[in-house]
Each structure stands twice: as C-alpha cells, then as structure tokens.
Design a protein around this motif. Structure first.
Motif, mmCIF file in Angstrom:
data_model
loop_
_atom_site.group_PDB
_atom_site.id
_atom_site.type_symbol
_atom_site.label_atom_id
_atom_site.label_comp_id
_atom_site.label_asym_id
_atom_site.label_seq_id
_atom_site.Cartn_x
_atom_site.Cartn_y
_atom_site.Cartn_z
ATOM 1 N N ILE A 39 24.892 57.957 32.991
ATOM 2 C CA ILE A 39 25.276 57.358 34.101
ATOM 3 C C ILE A 39 24.194 56.507 34.382
ATOM 4 C CG2 ILE A 39 25.818 57.663 36.712
ATOM 5 C CD1 ILE A 39 27.341 60.099 36.080
ATOM 6 N N ASN A 40 24.377 55.231 34.833
ATOM 7 C CA ASN A 40 23.321 53.854 34.966
ATOM 8 C C ASN A 40 22.903 54.195 36.508
ATOM 9 O OD1 ASN A 40 23.205 53.202 32.476
ATOM 10 N ND2 ASN A 40 24.705 51.697 32.784
ATOM 11 N N LYS A 41 21.701 53.896 36.651
ATOM 12 C CA LYS A 41 21.348 53.544 38.277
ATOM 13 C C LYS A 41 22.320 52.747 38.893
ATOM 14 C CE LYS A 41 16.483 54.741 38.222
ATOM 15 N NZ LYS A 41 16.038 55.015 36.929
ATOM 16 N N GLY A 42 22.604 53.101 40.133
ATOM 17 C CA GLY A 42 23.752 52.185 41.055
ATOM 18 C C GLY A 42 25.205 52.466 40.946
ATOM 19 N N GLU A 43 25.368 53.379 39.816
ATOM 20 C CA GLU A 43 26.801 53.636 39.646
ATOM 21 C C GLU A 43 27.326 54.243 40.795
ATOM 22 O OE1 GLU A 43 29.199 53.548 35.795
ATOM 23 O OE2 GLU A 43 27.130 54.436 34.965
ATOM 24 N N ILE A 206 27.725 60.094 42.962
ATOM 25 C CA ILE A 206 28.811 61.033 42.052
ATOM 26 C C ILE A 206 29.499 61.857 43.195
ATOM 27 C CG2 ILE A 206 29.161 62.565 39.900
ATOM 28 C CD1 ILE A 206 26.501 61.939 39.086
ATOM 29 N N VAL A 207 30.597 61.689 43.008
ATOM 30 C CA VAL A 207 31.627 62.414 43.873
ATOM 31 C C VAL A 207 32.728 63.347 43.118
ATOM 32 C CG1 VAL A 207 33.384 62.342 45.820
ATOM 33 C CG2 VAL A 207 31.450 60.562 45.543
ATOM 34 N N VAL A 208 32.659 64.472 43.339
ATOM 35 C CA VAL A 208 33.941 65.262 42.798
ATOM 36 C C VAL A 208 35.218 65.138 43.628
ATOM 37 C CG1 VAL A 208 34.673 67.538 42.274
ATOM 38 C CG2 VAL A 208 32.411 66.955 41.418
ATOM 39 N N THR A 209 36.352 64.791 43.096
ATOM 40 C CA THR A 209 37.345 64.863 44.034
ATOM 41 C C THR A 209 38.562 64.954 43.185
ATOM 42 O OG1 THR A 209 38.576 63.367 45.676
ATOM 43 C CG2 THR A 209 37.703 62.377 43.480
ATOM 44 N N CYS A 218 35.858 54.470 43.969
ATOM 45 C CA CYS A 218 34.668 54.611 42.971
ATOM 46 C C CYS A 218 34.704 53.574 41.796
ATOM 47 C CB CYS A 218 34.698 55.863 42.345
ATOM 48 S SG CYS A 218 34.531 57.417 43.736
ATOM 49 N N ASN A 219 33.639 53.241 41.208
ATOM 50 C CA ASN A 219 33.787 52.083 40.137
ATOM 51 C C ASN A 219 34.304 52.814 38.781
ATOM 52 O OD1 ASN A 219 31.064 51.157 41.737
ATOM 53 N ND2 ASN A 219 32.870 50.167 41.897
ATOM 54 N N ARG A 220 34.017 54.060 38.740
ATOM 55 C CA ARG A 220 34.322 54.818 37.471
ATOM 56 C C ARG A 220 34.708 56.185 37.644
ATOM 57 N NH1 ARG A 220 29.196 56.144 33.543
ATOM 58 N NH2 ARG A 220 30.229 57.468 31.898
#
Ligand SMILES: Nc1ncnc2c1ncn2[C@@H]1O[C@H](COP(=O)(O)OP(=O)(O)O)[C@@H](O)[C@H]1O
Ligand SMILES: [Mg+2]
Length: 233
Positions: A39-43, A206-209, A218-220
């Motif tokens: 995971i990159n910074k800012g994702e 990072i969000v679990v849902t 989210c973007n990914r």
C-alpha cells in the motif's frame, strides 16, 4: 505535518507471504494464508470479505497489535518483527491511528478528555493536549461538544470522537475496522466524508467494511476470502 508525509506513491506498507495461525489447544485456525500486497502513501483502501475471512486479523497485524506467524511486514521502511517492544509501542502510539466499530471511548470521560488520552501517554503537556484535542474535535465537526460525555452523543458523534482521538498524535496511517458498522448510512457517509478529507491531506487510510456504498468511496478494494486475497481493484 510536513515530513510526516513524504512523496505520495512511496511504499507505506509492504506485506510478504504473511500467514497467521491461531493455536488454541488442539485447534488451529489459519486466519491469514500466505498473503502479499503493498500500500502506497496516500492510498485510500477498503478491505472487504465475508465474516471470518481474516480482515480483523490483518488489521491487528498492520497496526502492530499482533504479530504474524510467518512472513514479513514492513511499515514505513521498518521491519516490524525486528523491533523491540518499546519501539513497537511508540509506533502504535505515534504512527498509527485506530478506529474501532465499537468506538472504545471511556464512558465517564468527556469528549475532550477521551481525545487527549494518547497524548497523555506520549507525555505531551496538558495545555498543548487540550488545545490539540479541541482542534481535532472541531475538525470532525464536534467543536460544540467538547464537554459532552459519550452517553450524550449519537453513534456517529461517538465515532467522530474516536476519529479525533486517532488523529491526536498525527498518525501517518489510519486503520479503521468496520467504523460504520453500527451506524445508519447517513452517519456512515459523514464518517467517510471525514476520511476523504484526511486522505486529501495525505493520510493513508485503510477501512474494513462489508458495505458496498462505503467501499465505493475508496480508491482501491482488497477482498479477502479464507485468509487469502481474492481481489484487488
Ligand atoms: N484470537 C483468536 N483466537 C482464535 N481464533 C481466532 C482469533 N481471532 C480470530 N480467529 C479466527 O480467525 C479467523 C479470522 O477471523 P477475523 O480476522 O476476526 O475475521 P473477520 O474480521 O474477517 O471476520 C476466524 O476463523 C476466527 O474465528
Ligand atoms: Mg472483523
């Protein structure tokens, strides 16, 4: 916040061949099965998957609350399993902000005091703690609820206090495990508005849902099933 957020696109999280096996007497559960991703910074990443697929286990490892059975985890260039307990505790407090589904606020403690707690552990002086807690609560739209107790707040407001608390130490990464799971969708969207605002400022989130309307923001989306990554889009 400056150098907390080096160039976007740099690696924030690198996970290689990570497995987690819980051993409970004779019973062994393989919660994570040889997963690798970065995971990159800012994702701004959603993690989805059925109940029992390993989402919370993964979040606990990413947050340095638990260790893998095998594999490597590199956070911000640091190999987590090589760190001593003191260094890990410092990373947990300064680098990572946690948000839980159940809010985990102290009940007989005001919103302001709840937000100051991580700063107390870090030894930040009282006047600075109070100032910063007020700023963070204002940022999440609760500038008029500083003295309210958790039982005087709605679920969404409690979760916003928890987010303000997670932000108090200016973490570079925010980990949220089903933060909107107990909320009606309007309040869930308000929580996502705040995450979106933080992501625009450079925080990695990072969000679990298990809710599609949350993941869609989210973007990914990483999808887990049986402890393996089944999708990444
Ligand atoms: N502390 C634990 N001890 C034993 N088994 C556990 C523990 N925590 C989780 N598990 C098991 O690991 C698997 C993954 O759980 P979890 O990571 O909580 O999944 P999710 O968050 O996706 O629902 C499940 O089979 C669960 O029962
Ligand atoms: Mg879970």
């Amino acid at each position: 916040m400056g150098d907390l957020f080096p160039a976007l696109g740099d690696k924030m999280i690198e996970v290689k061949n990570l497995s987690k096996i819980y051993i409970d007497g004779q019973l062994q559960t393989k919660a994570l099965d040889d997963i690798s991703f970065g995971i990159n910074k800012g994702e701004f990443v959603a993690i989805m998957g059925p109940s029992g697929s390993g989402k919370s286990t993964l979040m606990h490892i990413l947050g340095a609350l638990d260790v893998p059975s095998s594999g490597t985890y590199i956070l911000n260039g640091k190999n987590i399993e090589k760190l001593k307990d003191d260094d890990l505790a410092e990373i947990r407090n300064k680098e990572i902000g946690f948000v839980f589904q159940a809010y985990n606020l102290l009940p007989r403690t005001s919103a302001l005091q709840n937000v100051t707690l991580p700063m107390t552990y870090a030894g930040i002086p009282k006047s600075k703690r109070h100032q910063r807690a007020g700023e963070m609560l204002t940022l999440v739209g609760l500038g008029n609820k500083l003295k309210s107790y958790p039982n005087q707040l709605s679920g969404g407001q409690k979760q916003r206090v928890a987010i303000a608390r997670a932000l108090s130490m200016e973490p570079s990464i925010i980990l949220a495990d089903e933060p909107t799971g107990n909320l009606p969708s309007s309040q869930g969207n308000e929580i996502m508005d705040i995450f979106e605002q933080l992501n625009n400022k450079g925080h990695t989130i990072i969000v679990v849902t298990h809710e599609d309307f949350i993941a869609a923001r989210c973007n990914r989306v990483l999808t887990l099933a049986d402890g393996k990554i089944k999708g990444d889009r």
